[in-house]
Design a protein around this motif. Structure first.
Motif, PDB file in Angstrom:
ATOM      1  N   ILE A  56      -0.439 -12.645  43.760  1.00 20.39           N
ATOM      2  CA  ILE A  56       0.012 -11.974  43.962  1.00 20.39           C
ATOM      3  C   ILE A  56      -0.661 -11.102  45.368  1.00 20.39           C
ATOM      4  O   ILE A  56       0.853 -10.941  45.729  1.00 20.39           O
ATOM      5  N   LEU A 108       1.251 -12.225  48.622  1.00 18.70           N
ATOM      6  CA  LEU A 108       2.547 -11.942  48.225  1.00 18.70           C
ATOM      7  C   LEU A 108       2.831 -11.110  49.328  1.00 18.70           C
ATOM      8  O   LEU A 108       3.694 -10.037  50.076  1.00 18.70           O
ATOM      9  N   ALA A 109       1.986  -9.926  48.108  1.00 19.33           N
ATOM     10  CA  ALA A 109       2.177  -7.722  49.460  1.00 19.33           C
ATOM     11  C   ALA A 109       1.504  -8.152  50.324  1.00 19.33           C
ATOM     12  O   ALA A 109       2.268  -7.254  50.774  1.00 19.33           O
ATOM     13  N   GLY A 121      17.963 -12.797  54.013  1.00 25.25           N
ATOM     14  CA  GLY A 121      17.891 -12.558  55.280  1.00 25.25           C
ATOM     15  C   GLY A 121      17.526 -10.296  55.889  1.00 25.25           C
ATOM     16  O   GLY A 121      16.845 -10.610  56.358  1.00 25.25           O
ATOM     17  N   ARG A 128      12.494 -20.237  58.251  1.00 24.04           N
ATOM     18  CA  ARG A 128      11.606 -19.094  57.528  1.00 24.04           C
ATOM     19  C   ARG A 128      10.581 -20.451  56.624  1.00 24.04           C
ATOM     20  O   ARG A 128       9.124 -19.711  56.748  1.00 24.04           O
ATOM     21  N   VAL A 166       2.398   2.507  49.170  1.00 22.89           N
ATOM     22  CA  VAL A 166       2.436   0.880  48.823  1.00 22.89           C
ATOM     23  C   VAL A 166       0.654   0.652  48.133  1.00 22.89           C
ATOM     24  O   VAL A 166      -0.212   0.330  47.458  1.00 22.89           O
ATOM     25  N   LEU A 194       1.484 -10.565  52.592  1.00 19.84           N
ATOM     26  CA  LEU A 194       3.065 -10.525  54.152  1.00 19.84           C
ATOM     27  C   LEU A 194       4.102  -9.521  53.920  1.00 19.84           C
ATOM     28  O   LEU A 194       4.597  -9.471  54.679  1.00 19.84           O
ATOM     29  N   ALA A 195       4.463  -8.378  52.287  1.00 24.26           N
ATOM     30  CA  ALA A 195       5.404  -7.812  52.832  1.00 24.26           C
ATOM     31  C   ALA A 195       4.461  -6.404  53.151  1.00 24.26           C
ATOM     32  O   ALA A 195       5.462  -5.790  54.597  1.00 24.26           O
ATOM     33  N   ARG A 238      13.687  -8.578  50.750  1.00 21.17           N
ATOM     34  CA  ARG A 238      12.472  -9.685  51.030  1.00 21.17           C
ATOM     35  C   ARG A 238      11.368  -9.041  50.606  1.00 21.17           C
ATOM     36  O   ARG A 238      10.419  -9.680  50.279  1.00 21.17           O
ATOM     37  N   ARG A 239      10.834  -7.893  51.563  1.00 25.37           N
ATOM     38  CA  ARG A 239       9.365  -7.178  50.931  1.00 25.37           C
ATOM     39  C   ARG A 239       9.208  -6.844  50.215  1.00 25.37           C
ATOM     40  O   ARG A 239       8.636  -6.588  48.538  1.00 25.37           O
ATOM     41  N   LEU A 265       8.493  -9.325  47.700  1.00 21.12           N
ATOM     42  CA  LEU A 265       7.252 -10.194  47.831  1.00 21.12           C
ATOM     43  C   LEU A 265       5.966  -8.807  46.524  1.00 21.12           C
ATOM     44  O   LEU A 265       4.891  -9.298  46.501  1.00 21.12           O
ATOM     45  N   LEU A 266       6.662  -8.156  46.917  1.00 29.23           N
ATOM     46  CA  LEU A 266       5.573  -6.418  46.263  1.00 29.23           C
ATOM     47  C   LEU A 266       5.685  -6.627  45.141  1.00 29.23           C
ATOM     48  O   LEU A 266       4.587  -6.131  44.133  1.00 29.23           O
TER      49      LEU A 266
END
Lengths: 257, 293, 352
Positions: free
Chosen positions: A79, A82-83, B3, A170, A97, A85-86, B8-9, B12-13
């Motif tokens: 988890i 992923l966060a 894309g 990607r 966030v 990377l964002a 995407r963000r 992921l969040l």
């Protein structure tokens, strides 16, 4: 005169180190004490380690603790990865966030623990390993997140661009460049999450069900029942595991960037 | 993978935000709601009760036999003790943490890393185990008590189960939280500023007071917050090292979920703890804003 | 012409941010870059040159306009579907891979068989004379060596166009000069189009077949280095490239221009009213006080080894630089008054 040295700071620092480590040394040395009374030294022995190995209650608590830490740390690391990377690149609400992600660090654990307990009871969920894994995952997220985020921060954004420029899409770019470069951070984050979950007492104390005691909860109830050299031995084991894992994570975090 | 960077963000969040919302956000809202209800039923909460501030009123006033409200200071004393303990611990941590951080910043790189590891290790080891270690040391038949007795005989001295024991345990538990942010500030400190201060005639202690400490203020504030807040909600340390007379907020919250089994009142106590924490953080934020201006 | 262009940029615009914070970085830019051309985008930082390069590489997407590479519209294509490769400013060599793994990175993505990859990697490293470093990691290389590996990596997949984003800016002066020559030779050997971005005007003039001078998101002037230097059309271009003297004057009907001192020169122009004249320091000549177009006083003379540079003060106080290559010629003493002769074919009338 060295501008960076201040009088007395060295003495105080050494005093603080003594303060930090004397209890640990005392605990560890008593765990090797043969005497039953736990405080009177007779001679060195490994008796108590033999006893904890043979104790079925400790065995099952250890197993619960390990399963719990493994599940919670794995879930939290995925988890958090992923966060991270964002949040690697700036965006308008990034500050907000990150505040939410770090919330478990700031909130008093006892408050979150009793609140989660009431939620599970209100929903009619049976308390046990499952409820503990869920709760541990939540508070492990920031511990896994911070090292991964720090690693990403130090990583040049142009690596990803270079990979895409060299015909990696990607997914391929993530697999061939980002993930290998991020790996030490991910492992450091996992280790910290694992230690945090393994050492946790309060949340498990409220959320463990019958038969799903963890090691810290077992230690607490044993202390309350009366101090025995067995507790010294099992505490020492926990201490050694934590120190090893944290040293490992520290080393991983410093690994070549 | 899509894309659109915003989508995407968000994707992921979602797992992280959902986990925290469901397992921390929702429980906190429920906690607040339950604090307005009454005890009862099989689960400990009377879900049908009309919401009221009864549990909060109970913190201060008690209903007498004849229905008059009389002041009940027992909870207020515990609240006050929690705040005082947290303040004392913060002060002690600052008193010892500041010189340590200062000393660390002056070390060579290798020594600094070593110290950093030494300071961090206790921070990551089991809180329960570390407090238990103090329990062994401070016991009546422990070596510290015996040593004191040897120096000045007069029967065993009670070291455990008092406010001092709790303060020692709390400082022991949270000192690294003070040292680390302070060290971060000193590590980045531009030491030429001190040279400049000396050049302008400031003595060592004056330079410390007029240059180093003011610049370290954000670190001091961060460290104090990091020590004060977990102290307020401490449970393990007072449970192990404190006695019945040194209860803190954490202990009486736990009691409502254990022996007393009064969840709504426990929830109210937890909300009070949250409120206190929030108050401290808001004060700190205001102070920081004012500083920036 | 258009069909044979290596890169064709048509009316491309790009902005960043939204609302009040929005910034226009490129304004309606159009460029045609020919096959095997060494084309340079030159300008100060923030002029939009790097953004234009990133649009061609595919790291950013244009708001408007089209980007065509080798006849293929790639305006919306991601970087990994464009037949171009980039040499990054900081090289961006993957630190976890060896030199040969870095150079072979794109070939693996293109699913080339392993033996072919080995051969191609060998060739590419040979081109930049780095064969003996194949097993090293980037951290074990010097800046100049990393630069070469970055070049080899970008050339290995044999792109149609090589994009170079200030690749020499991290090197020291001596190494930079060496690498400039090597780059030029490499381009001839590889026979592909180079699109080069730099803020260093000397580098741009030395390397390029053509230069585009950019400012504020627009291309001000485009042409061969000699044209840019000798015939600047904008005040900014004249000022940015080399030393130049700017003289305020007045355009008269016909092709005459009147200088501050009253002297008139015939220069072809379409301007009216006040204009700015530009002349390079090496084009003006010192003559007898009454013989020139302007009078000036000698303030300072610097000896540069290959030339003398005189700092002169015009009658209105403005400074005028004059470069005298004839070291054995007569040297006016400091403080003396001299005449300045401005050859009409060396004077440019500038747009603002």
């Amino acid at each position: 005169m060295n501008i960076r040295r201040f009088p007395m700071t060295r003495e105080i620092s050494l005093l603080v180190l003594v303060y930090l480590y004397v209890p640990v040394v005392v605990l560890v040395s008593y765990s090797f004490n043969a005497n039953r009374t736990a405080t009177v030294w007779s001679h060195a022995s490994l008796d108590w380690y033999g006893r904890i190995l043979a104790n079925p209650a400790i065995q099952s608590a250890t197993q619960n603790s390990l399963v719990l830490a493994l599940c919670a740390a794995t879930a939290a690391t995925v988890i958090a990865l992923l966060a991270a990377l964002a949040t690697a690149r700036a965006f308008p609400s990034r500050g907000g966030v990150e505040a939410v992600l770090n919330m478990p660090l700031i909130l008093p654990e006892i408050v979150v623990a009793v609140a989660t307990l009431m939620l599970f009871v209100a929903l009619g969920v049976q308390l046990g390993l499952g409820t503990m894994i869920l709760a541990h995952t939540a508070f492990c997220i920031p511990f896994a997140y911070l090292p991964i985020r720090a690693r990403l921060e130090g990583m040049n954004q142009s690596y990803g661009e270079a990979a895409q420029d060299l015909y990696a899409n990607r997914f391929r770019s993530f697999r061939r460049v980002t993930l290998p470069l991020l790996w030490p951070g991910i492992m450091a984050g996992f280790t910290l999450a694992f230690v945090t979950s393994l050492d946790d007492f309060l949340t498990s104390f409220f959320l463990s069900g019958p038969g799903t005691t963890t090691l810290p909860v077992y230690i607490f109830s044993s202390i309350k029942a009366g101090i025995t050299p067995e507790i010294n031995a099992i505490s020492t084991v926990m201490l050694v595991i934590s120190v090893l894992l944290v040293s490992l994570s520290f080393f991983l975090g410093r690994l070549r960037r | 993978m899509t894309g659109n960077p915003t989508l995407r963000r968000l994707g992921l969040l979602t797992p992280a935000l959902m986990t925290i919302a469901v397992l921390i956000g929702v429980p906190l809202m429920l906690l607040f709601w339950i604090s307005l209800l009454q005890k009862g039923g099989s689960s400990g909460v009377d879900w049908g009760a009309a919401p009221s501030l009864g549990n909060y009123i109970r913190l201060v006033w008690e209903e007498d036999f004849d229905g008059t409200m009389i002041l009940n200071t027992s909870y207020l004393v515990i609240l006050l003790r929690s705040i005082l303990q947290a303040a004392v611990t913060t002060g002690l941590s600052l008193l010892f943490g500041l010189p340590v951080a200062l000393w660390m910043a002056g070390l060579s790189r290798g020594q600094r890393d070593m110290m950093l590891l030494l300071i961090t290790i206790p921070f990551w080891t089991n809180l329960l185990v570390r407090n238990y270690a103090w329990l062994i040391i401070l016991r009546d038949d422990g070596w510290l008590s015996q040593a004191i007795n040897f120096v000045s005989p007069g029967g065993p001295i009670q070291l455990l189960y008092n406010d001092l024991a709790v303060a020692i345990g709390l400082t022991y538990s949270f000192l690294p939280f003070m040292i680390l942010p302070l060290y971060t500030v000193f590590e980045k400190f531009d030491w030429r500023l001190l040279e400049a201060a000396h050049d302008l005639g400031a003595t060592r202690s004056r330079a410390l007071r007029r240059v180093l400490i003011p610049i370290a203020m954000p670190g001091i504030a961060a460290g104090s917050l990091l020590v004060f807040i977990p102290c307020l909600g401490a449970f393990v340390t007072p449970a192990l090292l404190g006695g019945g007379k040194t209860l803190m907020l954490g202990n009486i919250i736990q009691m409502q979920f254990g022996a007393s089994r009064n969840w709504p009142f426990g929830a109210a106590l937890a909300v009070v703890l949250l409120g206190l924490m929030l108050f401290v953080m808001v004060c700190m934020a205001i102070w920081r804003n004012r500083r920036v201006k | 012409m258009t069909d044979s262009s290596a890169v064709s940029i048509r009316s491309v615009s790009k902005g960043f941010g939204r609302g009040a914070a929005a910034v226009r970085v490129l304004e309606d830019v159009s460029v045609e870059i020919g096959q095997r051309e060494f084309f340079t985008l030159l300008g100060p930082s923030g002029c939009g040159k790097t953004t234009l390069l990133r649009l061609i590489a595919g790291f950013e997407t244009a708001d408007q306009g089209k980007i065509i590479i080798e006849g293929q519209d790639v305006t919306q294509a991601p970087p990994f579907r464009r037949p171009v490769n980039t040499v990054f400013q900081n090289y961006a060599l993957f630190p976890h891979l060896t030199v040969e793994q870095n150079v072979g990175f794109a070939l693996v993505e293109q699913q080339m068989p392993a033996d072919k990859i080995r051969a191609r990697v060998g060739e590419s490293l040979e081109m930049v004379r780095m064969q003996s470093f194949a097993r090293r990691r980037p951290a074990e290389l010097s800046g100049g060596q990393q630069q070469r590996v970055a070049l080899a990596r970008a050339l290995a997949p044999r792109p149609k166009v090589l994009l170079l984003d200030e690749p020499l800016s991290a090197l020291d002066l001596k190494l930079r000069k060496e690498m400039q020559i090597e780059l030029k030779l490499l381009q001839a050997e590889a026979g592909i189009t180079f699109l080069f971005v730099t803020h260093d005007q000397e580098e741009a003039l030395t390397l390029s077949d053509r230069v585009a001078v950019m400012q504020g998101g627009r291309i001000l002037q485009m042409g061969a280095p000699r044209d840019i230097y000798e015939t600047p059309t904008h005040r900014f271009v004249a000022d940015f490239i080399g030393d130049i003297n700017l003289i305020e004057a007045e355009a008269l009907p016909g092709n005459a221009i009147r200088l501050a001192g009253g002297a008139q020169i015939v220069v072809p122009h379409q301007a009216q009213g006040k204009v700015t004249l530009a002349i390079r320091p090496e084009r003006a000549r010192i003559v007898a006080p009454d013989a020139g177009h302007l009078q000036a006083r000698v303030v300072h003379t610097a000896y540069l080894g290959t030339a003398l540079v005189h700092k002169l003060a015009l009658s209105d106080g403005a400074t005028f630089l004059l470069r005298q290559s004839d070291l054995d010629g007569t040297q006016p003493p400091i403080g003396s008054t001299v005449g300045l002769s401005l050859p009409a074919d060396s004077l440019r009338v500038l747009l603002q």
